[in-house]
Enzyme design. Structure first.
Site, short mmCIF file in Angstrom:
data_model
loop_
_atom_site.label_atom_id
_atom_site.label_comp_id
_atom_site.label_asym_id
_atom_site.label_seq_id
_atom_site.Cartn_x
_atom_site.Cartn_y
_atom_site.Cartn_z
CE1 TYR A 1 44.04 44.60 34.35
CE2 TYR A 1 44.66 42.41 33.55
CZ TYR A 1 44.69 43.79 33.42
OH TYR A 1 45.37 44.36 32.37
CB SER B 1 44.61 41.71 29.64
OG SER B 1 45.68 41.06 30.31
CE LYS C 1 42.21 44.97 31.03
NZ LYS C 1 42.07 46.21 30.23
#
Length: 291
Positions: A160, A147, A164
């Site tokens: 998150y 991401s 990633k």
């Protein structure tokens, strides 16, 4: 006209919705046989029906599974071999929003859940995908979903983003390890893509926020990620490994600040755990800013 993936067999985690589902359908159109894995049974059955209605019923299979459980990932690979005879492409795509909110309000359990799905799941997909590809002896392609949140601060929640970033680094490290086996390992770093994970039940609000941070005049679609995945899965990328392909409409180039950092920033008001499209309920709670 021959497809770019004729005769190939792919396994896709998180393949029952969003980017994974779009990629599964595109792989089928390009000539591949596809096994999708997903925790959400109803979405999985729906994806199989969609493929069948499009004339690909004999080229698709579904296995319900949790990517953080090694036996489930191993079973997904085994199903590909059992049903279609081999495995050429492993797309480690399953994801959740995971823990969100201030770092001071993130619990250890929420942090661990995020890393279990987003990092452990990719590790297990690489491990068991590579084992099968090595047995076959003629290489293969591993694709991981990273991401832009893992490439820049401000493009996603803290846990998150950290997870990633780990996926992008794991991609590079394993690419170097496995190049001699002709197993290519790359990742895709999406920006804001119009999927159920982005919506989180607030489609209009979240799409407006994402569009405001994306220089391209329209939001990305699952088909945009599918196109990138076809490139990385096919012979067109035969000399590409260890690469993270950014597909974000210019968001990273514009230094995204999706969450804001002012006193009224969105991420300072709520905390919890976004379980995405797994079918399990997400948790949201108010933040105590007096901590």
């Amino acid at each position: 006209m021959a497809g770019r993936l004729d005769g190939k067999v792919a396994a896709i985690t998180g393949g029952a919705s969003g980017m994974g589902r779009a990629t599964a359908m595109r792989f089928l159109e390009e000539g591949a046989s596809v096994v999708i894995g997903d925790l959400n049974m109803s979405n999985g059955e729906s994806a199989v029906k969609e493929a069948g209605d499009a004339g690909f019923g004999d080229k698709i299979a579904f296995a319900r599974g949790d990517v953080s459980e090694e036996t489930d990932v191993e079973a997904l690979v085994a199903l590909a071999v059992e049903r279609f005879g081999r495995l050429d492409i492993m797309f480690n795509n399953a994801g959740v929003g995971g823990a969100f909110g201030p770092i001071t309000d993130t619990t250890v359990e929420e942090w661990d859940y995020t890393f279990d799905v987003l990092v452990r799941g990719v590790f297990l997909g690489i491990k068991h995908g590579v084992r099968q590809m090595k047995r076959q002896g003629d290489g293969g392609s591993i694709i991981n979903t990273a991401s832009i949140a893992g490439l820049s601060g401000g493009a996603g929640p803290t846990a998150y983003s950290a997870a990633k970033a780990a996926v992008a680094n794991l991609t590079r490290a394993t690419a170097a390890e496995l190049a001699q086996d002709r197993i290519r390992i790359n990742s895709i770093a999406p920006g804001a893509i119009r999927t159920p994970l982005l919506h989180s039940g607030r489609a209009a609000e979240m799409e407006a926020l994402a569009q405001d941070k994306t220089p391209w005049p329209v939001l990305g679609e699952g088909s945009d990620i599918a196109g990138a995945a076809v490139f990385l899965a096919s012979g067109d990328s035969q000399f590409v490994t260890g690469h993270t392909l950014v597909v974000d409409g210019g968001a990273l180039a514009a230094a995204p600040n999706f969450w804001g950092f002012g006193q009224d920033a969105m991420f300072k008001k709520k905390a919890g755990l976004n379980r995405g499209t797994t079918g399990d309920k997400s948790d949201v709670r108010d933040v105590n800013n007096s901590k």
